[in-house]
Design a protein around this motif. Structure first.
Motif, PDB file in Angstrom:
ATOM      1  N   LEU A 127      23.971 -11.884  58.353  1.00  0.00           N
ATOM      2  CA  LEU A 127      23.778 -13.215  58.917  1.00  0.00           C
ATOM      3  C   LEU A 127      23.342 -13.129  60.374  1.00  0.00           C
ATOM      4  CD1 LEU A 127      23.973 -16.288  58.915  1.00  0.00           C
ATOM      5  CD2 LEU A 127      26.440 -16.061  59.346  1.00  0.00           C
ATOM      6  N   GLU A 128      23.925 -12.190  61.133  1.00  0.00           N
ATOM      7  CA  GLU A 128      23.531 -12.016  62.529  1.00  0.00           C
ATOM      8  C   GLU A 128      22.048 -11.636  62.616  1.00  0.00           C
ATOM      9  OE1 GLU A 128      25.308 -12.772  65.124  1.00  0.00           O
ATOM     10  OE2 GLU A 128      27.082 -13.240  63.928  1.00  0.00           O
ATOM     11  N   GLU A 161      16.841  -9.309  52.698  1.00  0.00           N
ATOM     12  CA  GLU A 161      15.863 -10.300  52.260  1.00  0.00           C
ATOM     13  C   GLU A 161      16.555 -11.498  51.620  1.00  0.00           C
ATOM     14  OE1 GLU A 161      11.666 -10.663  49.761  1.00  0.00           O
ATOM     15  OE2 GLU A 161      12.736  -8.754  49.832  1.00  0.00           O
ATOM     16  N   LYS A 162      17.644 -11.265  50.890  1.00  0.00           N
ATOM     17  CA  LYS A 162      18.402 -12.380  50.317  1.00  0.00           C
ATOM     18  C   LYS A 162      18.987 -13.257  51.430  1.00  0.00           C
ATOM     19  CE  LYS A 162      19.758 -10.060  46.023  1.00  0.00           C
ATOM     20  NZ  LYS A 162      20.901  -9.491  45.254  1.00  0.00           N
ATOM     21  N   GLN A 163      19.468 -12.627  52.502  1.00  0.00           N
ATOM     22  CA  GLN A 163      20.065 -13.392  53.600  1.00  0.00           C
ATOM     23  C   GLN A 163      19.017 -14.242  54.312  1.00  0.00           C
ATOM     24  OE1 GLN A 163      22.841 -14.988  55.048  1.00  0.00           O
ATOM     25  NE2 GLN A 163      23.804 -12.999  54.687  1.00  0.00           N
ATOM     26  N   ILE A 220      24.891  -2.169  60.469  1.00  0.00           N
ATOM     27  CA  ILE A 220      25.311  -3.113  59.434  1.00  0.00           C
ATOM     28  C   ILE A 220      26.399  -2.515  58.549  1.00  0.00           C
ATOM     29  CG2 ILE A 220      24.507  -4.211  57.296  1.00  0.00           C
ATOM     30  CD1 ILE A 220      21.905  -4.864  58.758  1.00  0.00           C
ATOM     31  N   THR A 221      26.275  -1.230  58.214  1.00  0.00           N
ATOM     32  CA  THR A 221      27.233  -0.603  57.300  1.00  0.00           C
ATOM     33  C   THR A 221      28.607  -0.410  57.928  1.00  0.00           C
ATOM     34  OG1 THR A 221      26.380   1.574  57.983  1.00  0.00           O
ATOM     35  CG2 THR A 221      25.466   0.593  55.970  1.00  0.00           C
ATOM     36  N   LYS A 226      19.972 -14.762  61.954  1.00  0.00           N
ATOM     37  CA  LYS A 226      19.946 -15.630  63.143  1.00  0.00           C
ATOM     38  C   LYS A 226      18.910 -15.129  64.148  1.00  0.00           C
ATOM     39  CE  LYS A 226      24.781 -17.206  62.996  1.00  0.00           C
ATOM     40  NZ  LYS A 226      26.095 -17.125  63.691  1.00  0.00           N
ATOM     41  N   SER A 227      18.849 -13.805  64.315  1.00  0.00           N
ATOM     42  CA  SER A 227      17.879 -13.228  65.251  1.00  0.00           C
ATOM     43  C   SER A 227      16.453 -13.467  64.787  1.00  0.00           C
ATOM     44  CB  SER A 227      18.141 -11.726  65.417  1.00  0.00           C
ATOM     45  OG  SER A 227      19.414 -11.484  65.979  1.00  0.00           O
ATOM     46  N   VAL A 228      16.224 -13.371  63.482  1.00  0.00           N
ATOM     47  CA  VAL A 228      14.889 -13.616  62.943  1.00  0.00           C
ATOM     48  C   VAL A 228      14.504 -15.083  63.138  1.00  0.00           C
ATOM     49  CG1 VAL A 228      13.486 -13.653  60.839  1.00  0.00           C
ATOM     50  CG2 VAL A 228      15.029 -11.729  61.285  1.00  0.00           C
ATOM     51  N   ARG A 229      15.446 -15.998  62.901  1.00  0.00           N
ATOM     52  CA  ARG A 229      15.169 -17.417  63.112  1.00  0.00           C
ATOM     53  C   ARG A 229      14.812 -17.692  64.574  1.00  0.00           C
ATOM     54  NH1 ARG A 229      16.248 -22.316  60.622  1.00  0.00           N
ATOM     55  NH2 ARG A 229      17.506 -21.367  58.960  1.00  0.00           N
TER      56      ARG A 229
END
Length: 315
Positions: free
Chosen positions: A132-133, A20-22, A121-122, A136-139
């Motif tokens: 960040l990836e 959520e921060k990202q 992710i881990t 980008k996908s959410v955007r």
């Protein structure tokens, strides 16, 4: 603004907070708004509030881990309904792989996951890069939704403007097209715009040709504002080359030469700018395909491209 719902196991709450921060910049820019069950206020009915978001939010992030797959609520209720909406085209479901688990056989296993290739992710050495990836996908998903909404509005606007009621209140003829007078400037501008279109067409086509075919290499070189060269290699051997330049017969067209050259006194084909009463177009001289053909910018680019690629296709 696209609404985003987090479907997750509380065992992954730390990773959810990091994600959520990202997404903070997307929220600040008004691209998305996010919701998860920690936003449920005191006195609100837990299941009813979650159901409302599952039924209405635009993007549903499945935060996938072994705990997510083991949760009856996440899997049987949230994920199942999310996939139903995805299949109906009412929402975008995006699997976000948090931790390594056997997720490919799940109903969402057929979807393109994020981070790329479904790498958890881990397992990233730089967790911020992994998050960040996902951002980008959410955007990208939010942009797709925005584009689709604009198209729907355009279609609806057109439908309203052409509805029987509108036509009845504002009757008019559809026969409104008048002949145009094209100047030398109009023709010169069309010629240069057409050349730029052909140059971009070749550059993109060469890149895609190389990407799709093992052993094929390509080269695109912009010589100057009015000339470029293209070459195709197979296993290192030059199969086809060409030069496209402004000039040729009468010096007012766009010429094609089946070799790389800086000269303008030879060509295998030429396109000249012509016009009728309504439109500008390109006409081939007919040196390669018989009688001259009237071509749009796209048709001209495809015509010259076919002359380059046919040598490769026949090799």
């Amino acid at each position: 603004m696209a609404s985003v719902f987090f479907s997750y196991s509380h065992a992954d709450e730390v990773l959810r907070d990091q994600l959520e921060k990202q997404l903070s910049l997307l929220k600040r820019q008004g691209v998305i708004q996010v919701w998860h069950d920690r936003r449920i206020g005191a006195g609100q009915e837990f299941a009813a509030v979650i159901d409302r978001h599952i039924e209405t939010d635009d993007i549903i992030l499945l935060l996938v881990s072994a705990d997510f797959l083991a949760s009856d609520y996440c899997y049987d209720i949230e994920m199942t309904r999310a996939m139903e909406r995805h299949e109906a085209g009412d929402a975008i479901v995006m699997p976000v792989i948090l931790r390594a688990c056997d997720w490919h056989g799940a109903p969402f296993g057929k979807l393109n996951a994020t981070p790329p290739d479904g790498k958890p992710i881990t397992q990233y050495p730089d967790r911020d890069q992994a998050l960040l990836e996902v951002a980008k996908s959410v955007r990208a998903a939010a942009n797709r939704l925005k584009t689709a909404a604009v198209r729907r509005e355009a279609v609806q606007s057109l439908a309203r403007s052409t509805s029987p009621a509108t036509r009845a209140s504002s009757p008019r003829s559809s026969n409104l097209r008048l002949a145009k007078d094209f100047t030398d400037r109009d023709r010169d501008q069309f010629k240069h715009e057409s050349f730029e279109y052909i140059a971009k067409f070749f550059k993109n086509s060469l890149q895609e040709l190389e990407r799709r075919n093992l052993g094929i290499e390509t080269d695109f070189r912009r010589i100057d504002a009015s000339r470029f060269t293209a070459a195709v290699y197979k296993s290192g051997r030059a199969i086809s080359r060409c030069t496209v330049f402004i000039g040729g017969i009468g010096a007012d067209g766009i010429a094609y030469l089946a070799s790389e050259s800086t000269e303008s006194n030879a060509m295998n084909e030429s396109l000249s700018v012509r016009n009728d009463e309504h439109d500008l177009y390109l006409k081939s001289l007919g040196m390669q395909r018989g009688s001259g053909t009237h071509l749009s910018q796209e048709g001209a680019a495809e015509y010259y491209w076919s002359m380059l690629i046919e040598r490769l296709q026949g090799s």
